[in-house]
Design an enzyme around this catalytic site. Structure first.
Site, PDB file in Angstrom:
ATOM      1  NE  ARG A  81      -3.800   0.228   2.100  1.00 42.44           N
ATOM      2  CZ  ARG A  81      -4.498   0.718   3.103  1.00 42.44           C
ATOM      3  NH1 ARG A  81      -4.482   0.118   4.260  1.00 42.44           N
ATOM      4  NH2 ARG A  81      -5.217   1.813   2.958  1.00 42.44           N
ATOM      5  CG  HIS A 130      -8.898   5.455  10.913  1.00 44.57           C
ATOM      6  ND1 HIS A 130      -9.864   5.217   9.969  1.00 44.57           N
ATOM      7  CD2 HIS A 130      -9.552   5.491  12.111  1.00 44.57           C
ATOM      8  CE1 HIS A 130     -11.049   5.118  10.569  1.00 44.57           C
ATOM      9  NE2 HIS A 130     -10.879   5.285  11.861  1.00 44.57           N
ATOM     10  CB  CYS A 158      12.378  -1.135  18.649  1.00 40.45           C
ATOM     11  SG  CYS A 158      12.777   0.175  19.788  1.00 40.45           S
ATOM     12  N   GLY A 197     -16.534  11.032   0.322  1.00 37.84           N
ATOM     13  CA  GLY A 197     -15.909   9.758  -0.046  1.00 37.84           C
ATOM     14  C   GLY A 197     -15.713   8.795   1.109  1.00 37.84           C
TER      15      GLY A 197
HETATM   16  P1  NAD Z   1     -14.575   3.006   2.330  1.00 35.78           P
HETATM   17  O1  NAD Z   1     -13.648   2.273   1.417  1.00 35.78           O
HETATM   18  O2  NAD Z   1     -15.376   2.241   3.308  1.00 35.78           O
HETATM   19  O3  NAD Z   1     -15.615   3.808   1.421  1.00 35.78           O
HETATM   20  C1  NAD Z   1     -15.223   4.573   0.313  1.00 35.78           C
HETATM   21  C2  NAD Z   1     -16.375   5.446  -0.092  1.00 35.78           C
HETATM   22  O4  NAD Z   1     -15.904   6.343  -1.111  1.00 35.78           O
HETATM   23  C3  NAD Z   1     -17.566   4.689  -0.671  1.00 35.78           C
HETATM   24  O5  NAD Z   1     -18.742   5.187  -0.062  1.00 35.78           O
HETATM   25  C4  NAD Z   1     -17.517   5.034  -2.166  1.00 35.78           C
HETATM   26  O6  NAD Z   1     -18.806   5.090  -2.728  1.00 35.78           O
HETATM   27  C5  NAD Z   1     -16.876   6.407  -2.146  1.00 35.78           C
HETATM   28  N1  NAD Z   1     -16.143   6.797  -3.360  1.00 35.78           N
HETATM   29  C6  NAD Z   1     -15.396   6.016  -4.187  1.00 35.78           C
HETATM   30  N2  NAD Z   1     -14.822   6.757  -5.150  1.00 35.78           N
HETATM   31  C7  NAD Z   1     -15.216   8.046  -4.930  1.00 35.78           C
HETATM   32  C8  NAD Z   1     -14.943   9.287  -5.586  1.00 35.78           C
HETATM   33  N3  NAD Z   1     -14.144   9.366  -6.662  1.00 35.78           N
HETATM   34  N4  NAD Z   1     -15.504  10.422  -5.082  1.00 35.78           N
HETATM   35  C9  NAD Z   1     -16.318  10.365  -3.995  1.00 35.78           C
HETATM   36  N5  NAD Z   1     -16.603   9.219  -3.332  1.00 35.78           N
HETATM   37  C10 NAD Z   1     -16.054   8.085  -3.792  1.00 35.78           C
HETATM   38  O7  NAD Z   1     -13.729   4.150   2.958  1.00 35.78           O
HETATM   39  P2  NAD Z   1     -13.797   4.765   4.383  1.00 35.78           P
HETATM   40  O8  NAD Z   1     -15.181   5.179   4.703  1.00 35.78           O
HETATM   41  O9  NAD Z   1     -12.693   5.745   4.468  1.00 35.78           O
HETATM   42  O10 NAD Z   1     -13.429   3.457   5.241  1.00 35.78           O
HETATM   43  C11 NAD Z   1     -12.877   3.549   6.328  1.00 35.78           C
HETATM   44  C12 NAD Z   1     -11.460   2.941   6.373  1.00 35.78           C
HETATM   45  O11 NAD Z   1     -10.751   2.736   5.154  1.00 35.78           O
HETATM   46  C13 NAD Z   1     -10.642   3.934   7.099  1.00 35.78           C
HETATM   47  O12 NAD Z   1     -10.256   3.301   8.265  1.00 35.78           O
HETATM   48  C14 NAD Z   1      -9.418   4.238   6.256  1.00 35.78           C
HETATM   49  O13 NAD Z   1      -8.277   4.275   7.110  1.00 35.78           O
HETATM   50  C15 NAD Z   1      -9.352   3.099   5.342  1.00 35.78           C
HETATM   51  N6  NAD Z   1      -8.723   3.305   4.011  1.00 35.78           N
HETATM   52  C16 NAD Z   1      -7.881   4.353   3.757  1.00 35.78           C
HETATM   53  C17 NAD Z   1      -7.334   4.513   2.476  1.00 35.78           C
HETATM   54  C18 NAD Z   1      -6.417   5.687   2.212  1.00 35.78           C
HETATM   55  O14 NAD Z   1      -5.695   6.128   3.101  1.00 35.78           O
HETATM   56  N7  NAD Z   1      -6.428   6.237   0.997  1.00 35.78           N
HETATM   57  C19 NAD Z   1      -7.655   3.619   1.455  1.00 35.78           C
HETATM   58  C20 NAD Z   1      -8.525   2.541   1.762  1.00 35.78           C
HETATM   59  C21 NAD Z   1      -9.060   2.424   3.046  1.00 35.78           C
HETATM   60 ZN    ZN Z   2      11.258  -0.320  21.416  1.00 35.07          ZN
END
Ligand code: NAD
Ligand code: ZN
Length: 257
Positions: A81, A130, A158, A197
């Site tokens: 990732r 997070h 560590c 999002g």
């Molecule tokens: P989620 O994956 O549960 O939901 C993603 C949402 O984004 C969905 O509702 C989807 O419909 C919407 N979406 C997709 N493409 C879009 C766009 N172009 N524009 C607008 N909306 C769009 O994500 P979440 O709610 O953040 O889930 C929570 C967990 O996922 C968090 O704990 C987070 O840490 C983690 N996460 C983070 C990343 C990152 O850092 N980029 C990536 C994946 C998951």
């Molecule tokens: Zn340590």
């Protein structure tokens, strides 16, 4: 409807009058973001269309027991990732949020993302609920290791001998208290609260939407599809964050002229 938007692609629901009026009166705004805002940067979301968890079981990787059982496997997943994140750039959605800083008294970003893209886009006032994949710490003594880790001899350790883990919040773990408290405060003091999002199913983070609503903030959702919290929003814009957020910036700018 603002004339500046007349040549823009129509947004379902439009940039309605109630929204634009409220926005022009707003001083403090919050952007509560999830994985969807980074989708257009090429970082897969977890849920929703194309979500990685349609293919992988999250609980198997993103929890402390999994890490203790097989730190190598968990680190492989995070390094994978990390590589994707390092190769990506903030998109027009992140940049629009950063631009809002010049247009409102106070702009706060509350993100569930660990990808650091809001900071790279120039946002200043950020709460990370997070964690952040750019940081790591020792599970024994909590010393931070934010430099590039060396995996040549297996999972990095560590100086105290403890395993080093990514500074991200796993299933079953508490959110960083200072980050959550700061977010809650910003949510209840906000005039407008954007939910961008996020599937809004991960608690306690998603509870911020309810807290903001109870405190009287105007709730606006930006997503490609309806979510768990759509029914409590005052306004919803269905479409990609990277298209809709710049439209909103444009509307504010032409209003200020
Ligand atoms: P989620 O994956 O549960 O939901 C993603 C949402 O984004 C969905 O509702 C989807 O419909 C919407 N979406 C997709 N493409 C879009 C766009 N172009 N524009 C607008 N909306 C769009 O994500 P979440 O709610 O953040 O889930 C929570 C967990 O996922 C968090 O704990 C987070 O840490 C983690 N996460 C983070 C990343 C990152 O850092 N980029 C990536 C994946 C998951
Ligand atoms: Zn340590």
């Amino acid at each position: 409807m603002n004339s500046d938007l007349s040549n823009s692609p129509p947004l379902r629901g439009g940039l309605g009058e109630a929204f634009l009026d409220k926005l022009s009166e707003s001083k403090k705004i919050v952007f509560f973001t999830g994985a969807g805002i980074s989708a257009e940067s090429g970082i897969p979301t977890f849920r929703g269309k194309d979500g990685i968890w349609n293919k992988l079981r999250p609980e198997e990787l993103a929890n402390f027991n999994a890490f203790m059982r097989n730190p190598q496997m968990v680190w492989e997943w995070y390094n994978h990732r990390k590589k994707i994140i390092h190769e990506s750039k903030p998109n027009t959605g992140h940049l629009a949020i950063s631009e809002m800083q010049d247009l409102f008294d106070e702009v706060t970003v509350v993100t569930q993302n660990i990808d650091n893209l809001h900071r790279r886009a120039g946002s200043k006032n950020i709460f990370e609920l997070h964690g952040n994949i750019e940081r790591n710490f020792c599970i024994n003594c909590r010393t931070f290791y934010n430099e590039e880790l060396d995996f040549a001899n297996g999972v990095p350790k560590c100086k105290c001998g403890g395993l080093i883990r990514p500074d991200v919040v796993w299933f079953g773990e508490y959110l960083p208290e200072d980050q959550f408290e700061g977010s809650e405060k910003a949510a209840v003091l906000s005039d407008m609260f954007f939910v961008v999002g996020t599937s809004a199913v991960v608690y306690p983070a998603a509870g911020l939407v309810h807290a903001a609503k109870r405190a009287g903030s105007f709730i606006v959702e930006v997503n490609i599809e309806p979510t768990e919290i759509s029914s409590i929003c005052h306004e919803s814009f269905w479409g990609e964050a990277g298209k809709i957020l710049p439209e909103i910036v444009k509307a504010v700018k032409s209003n200020n002229r």
